[in-house]
Write an enzyme that holds these catalytic residues in place. Structure first.
Site, PDB file in Angstrom:
ATOM      1  N   SER A  73       0.841  -1.209   0.000  1.00 46.70           N
ATOM      2  CA  SER A  73       0.000   0.000   0.000  1.00 46.70           C
ATOM      3  C   SER A  73       0.869   1.249   0.000  1.00 46.70           C
ATOM      4  CB  SER A  73      -0.897   0.020   1.239  1.00 46.70           C
ATOM      5  OG  SER A  73      -1.815  -1.040   1.187  1.00 46.70           O
ATOM      6  N   ARG A 108       1.585   4.322  -3.010  1.00 47.43           N
ATOM      7  CA  ARG A 108       1.306   5.724  -2.698  1.00 47.43           C
ATOM      8  C   ARG A 108       2.536   6.605  -2.863  1.00 47.43           C
ATOM      9  NH1 ARG A 108      -2.442   2.495  -0.476  1.00 47.43           N
ATOM     10  NH2 ARG A 108      -4.442   3.322   0.311  1.00 47.43           N
ATOM     11  N   GLY A 155      -5.648  -3.850  -7.890  1.00 46.37           N
ATOM     12  CA  GLY A 155      -6.826  -3.046  -7.568  1.00 46.37           C
ATOM     13  C   GLY A 155      -6.448  -1.685  -7.003  1.00 46.37           C
ATOM     14  N   ARG A 190     -13.511  -6.801 -11.248  1.00 49.85           N
ATOM     15  CA  ARG A 190     -13.764  -6.288  -9.888  1.00 49.85           C
ATOM     16  C   ARG A 190     -14.600  -5.004  -9.940  1.00 49.85           C
ATOM     17  NH1 ARG A 190      -8.283  -6.516  -6.554  1.00 49.85           N
ATOM     18  NH2 ARG A 190      -9.738  -5.989  -4.887  1.00 49.85           N
ATOM     19  N   SER A 201     -13.626   1.191   2.845  1.00 50.27           N
ATOM     20  CA  SER A 201     -12.587   0.898   1.851  1.00 50.27           C
ATOM     21  C   SER A 201     -11.551   2.009   1.784  1.00 50.27           C
ATOM     22  CB  SER A 201     -13.234   0.719   0.471  1.00 50.27           C
ATOM     23  OG  SER A 201     -12.241   0.820  -0.535  1.00 50.27           O
ATOM     24  N   ASP A 232      -6.929  -8.102   4.418  1.00 52.42           N
ATOM     25  CA  ASP A 232      -6.135  -8.918   3.489  1.00 52.42           C
ATOM     26  C   ASP A 232      -5.583 -10.185   4.145  1.00 52.42           C
ATOM     27  OD1 ASP A 232      -6.551  -7.128   1.446  1.00 52.42           O
ATOM     28  OD2 ASP A 232      -4.683  -6.034   1.782  1.00 52.42           O
ATOM     29  N   LYS A 258     -12.296  -9.514  -3.758  1.00 54.82           N
ATOM     30  CA  LYS A 258     -10.849  -9.274  -3.777  1.00 54.82           C
ATOM     31  C   LYS A 258     -10.282  -9.908  -5.055  1.00 54.82           C
ATOM     32  CE  LYS A 258     -10.546  -6.891  -0.010  1.00 54.82           C
ATOM     33  NZ  LYS A 258     -10.223  -5.482  -0.101  1.00 54.82           N
ATOM     34  N   ARG A 282     -12.577 -14.677  -2.024  1.00 57.54           N
ATOM     35  CA  ARG A 282     -11.745 -15.344  -1.010  1.00 57.54           C
ATOM     36  C   ARG A 282     -12.540 -16.187  -0.023  1.00 57.54           C
ATOM     37  NH1 ARG A 282      -7.104 -10.616  -0.246  1.00 57.54           N
ATOM     38  NH2 ARG A 282      -5.981 -11.266  -2.110  1.00 57.54           N
ATOM     39  N   ARG A 337      -2.571 -14.286  -2.219  1.00 56.50           N
ATOM     40  CA  ARG A 337      -2.665 -14.529  -0.780  1.00 56.50           C
ATOM     41  C   ARG A 337      -3.235 -15.917  -0.482  1.00 56.50           C
ATOM     42  NH1 ARG A 337      -0.894  -9.690   0.837  1.00 56.50           N
ATOM     43  NH2 ARG A 337      -1.818  -7.814  -0.068  1.00 56.50           N
TER      44      ARG A 337
HETATM   45  C1  S3P Z   1      -5.682  -1.344  -0.016  1.00 51.96           C
HETATM   46  C2  S3P Z   1      -6.925  -1.367   0.550  1.00 51.96           C
HETATM   47  C3  S3P Z   1      -7.702  -2.605   0.756  1.00 51.96           C
HETATM   48  C4  S3P Z   1      -6.825  -3.849   0.606  1.00 51.96           C
HETATM   49  C5  S3P Z   1      -5.919  -3.762  -0.576  1.00 51.96           C
HETATM   50  C6  S3P Z   1      -4.992  -2.571  -0.457  1.00 51.96           C
HETATM   51  C7  S3P Z   1      -4.990  -0.043  -0.171  1.00 51.96           C
HETATM   52  O1  S3P Z   1      -8.726  -2.674  -0.222  1.00 51.96           O
HETATM   53  O2  S3P Z   1      -7.624  -4.995   0.512  1.00 51.96           O
HETATM   54  O3  S3P Z   1      -5.126  -4.941  -0.674  1.00 51.96           O
HETATM   55  O4  S3P Z   1      -3.761  -0.036  -0.399  1.00 51.96           O
HETATM   56  O5  S3P Z   1      -5.668   0.983  -0.052  1.00 51.96           O
HETATM   57  P1  S3P Z   1     -10.188  -2.024   0.017  1.00 51.96           P
HETATM   58  O6  S3P Z   1     -10.025  -0.566   0.086  1.00 51.96           O
HETATM   59  O7  S3P Z   1     -10.993  -2.456  -1.174  1.00 51.96           O
HETATM   60  O8  S3P Z   1     -10.693  -2.615   1.308  1.00 51.96           O
END
Ligand code: S3P
Length: 441
Positions: free
Chosen positions: A28, A32, A100, A128, A173, A321, A348, A352, A393
């Site tokens: 994450s 960013r 995603g 998705r 989220s 996750d 996801k 899952r 995962r």
């Molecule tokens: C993430 C947020 C989560 C997580 C994903 C990474 C992120 O998803 O499952 O692996 O980096 O913001 P959601 O925002 O859909 O819960």
């Protein structure tokens, strides 16, 4: 991109985990820092960057928009920021692979650019749900075309001047929150997002680290558009979501004693530690420190007998996750573990809930999927062959299950482990897992 469907893991039954190891950088945070570093004024030097396919997809996308990025070289990346309005139109669609986070965060950021762009990805990513971002972004003035099912490819048109909105997210989220905040950087006025439950806050922390003011009032996060970002160096901690497989593995395997170094334990990510401890796990937090605005520690984990629990609903977004790994812990626990309030797991990288239930049942575990969770009765794990459905995962979770199985476990479709955890097989083998990967003709 890899060729999914060909790579398998074979893990012999039994063994234990020991030693000290550092899992790869936080996914994450890696996404960013590429985004904010690219838009900042100045040079951002990063260490601990995740060299996995997902974060590399983000890095490549920004290179294609004219940002000069050196590396990654052993986790080091140098980003020459181009400023808030310095990105250039790429020469074709941006392919974000399986990621995603890249797709949803970029959709917000791209909505504020002065050029059109198309975001696409692999078959999992293109199935998705994207309405969760396209609808609020449209309310801000973005013009985004998706498939009739609301999925990618997303075609983001330029032009529409964005205006800030007040948005109460229907699902907890971090991707939706971050997408809107990134669009909000380019919007007129304030963009405020309220979350129904706390979600990972790396975007807010990093914006602050790059000198952008973000305020939080209870569950409401706000920023004002039109500001600028200032480059800031960053040391990225190891990813707790990757450490989770080892936390579970060392807990369930007798005689294990393992130290996981430099793990990010941001309180919006530590659900896996809380849930495992509630189940009886022996996890010690050592050398707690603050690195780049994030809490980091070494985690010592030793074998422990687990008991089944009802997973507290407030921990679900904080461990979202980690459920594939936690389901393996539950399969080894005494009694029943009940998860509810986790319907998000169905959207996801794979479904899952269903995919884990199918795999657990194939291994002889009493697992009952429900609409929004699972009921698992702990007992023995027989061993056998499971399908990961190309979900990184799921593949790593079932690899750890072999530490407690009677016979070997074979996991199919493991190439996507490289999206988040390059080097998993070698690192797990060093720690004591009897794992090898091979290609089936
Ligand atoms: C993430 C947020 C989560 C997580 C994903 C990474 C992120 O998803 O499952 O692996 O980096 O913001 P959601 O925002 O859909 O819960």
């Amino acid at each position: 991109m890899n060729s999914p469907g060909k790579l398998l893991f074979k893990i012999d039954a039994g063994g234990c985990l020991g030693g000290r190891l550092r899992v790869p950088g936080d996914k994450s945070i890696s996404h960013r820092v590429i985004m904010l570093g690219s838009l900042a004024l100045g040079v951002t030097r990063v260490s601990g960057f995740l060299e996995g396919e997902d974060s590399l997809a983000t890095l490549q996308a920004f290179r294609r928009m004219g940002v000069s990025i050196e590396g990654p070289d052993k986790g080091c990346v140098t980003i020459q920021g181009v400023g808030m309005h310095g990105l250039q139109q790429p020469d074709g669609p941006l392919d974000l692979g399986n990621s995603g986070t890249s797709m949803r965060l970029l959709a917000g950021l791209m909505s504020g650019q002065a050029f059109p762009v198309t975001l696409t990805g692999d078959s999992s990513l293109c199935s998705r749900p994207m309405r969760r971002i396209t609808e609020p972004l449209a309310r801000m003035g973005a013009r985004i075309e998706s498939s009739s099912e609301g999925t990618a490819p997303l075609r983001i048109e330029c032009g529409g001047a964005l205006v800030g909105i007040n948005y109460l997210m229907p699902v907890a989220s971090a991707q939706v929150k971050s997408s809107l905040l990134l669009a909000g950087l380019y919007a007129e006025g304030d963009t405020c997002v309220s979350e129904p439950a706390p979600t990972r806050d790396h975007t807010e922390r990093m914006l602050h680290g790059f000198g952008y003011q973000v305020s939080r009032n209870g569950n409401r996060i706000c920023l004002t558009g039109g500001g600028m970002l200032t480059a800031s160096d960053l040391d990225i901690p190891a990813d707790i979501s990757s450490a989770a497989f080892f936390l579970v593995g060392a807990t369930i395997a007798e005689k294990s004693d393992l130290i996981l170094e430099h793990v990010g334990i941001n309180p919006t990510r530590d659900g896996v530690i809380n849930i495992l401890r509630q189940m009886g796990a022996d996890i010690e937090v050592l050398n707690l420190r603050s690195v780049g605005g994030e809490q980091v520690a070494d985690l010592r984990v030793r074998s422990a007998d687990l008991r089944g629990v009802r997973i507290p609903p407030d921990q679900v977004p904080l461990a979202i996750d980690e459920f594939p790994a936690l389901f393996i812990a539950a399969a080894c626990a005494d009694g029943e573990t009940v998860l509810t309030g986790a319907a998000e797991l169905r959207v996801k990288e794979s479904d899952r809930i269903q995919v884990m239930a199918d795999g657990l049942i194939a291994l002889g575990v009493d697992a009952r999927p429900t609409a929004d969770g699972m009921i698992i009765k702990g007992g023995s794990i027989a061993g056998g062959r499971v399908l990961s459905h190309g979900d990184h995962r799921i593949a790593m979770a079932f690899a750890m299950a072999a530490l407690r199985s009677d016979k070997p476990i074979v996991v199919e479709d493991c190439a996507n482990v490289n999206t988040s955890f390059p080097g998993f097989v070698d690192l797990a083998a060093t720690a004591g897992l009897a794992i090898r990967s091979y290609k089936e003709a």
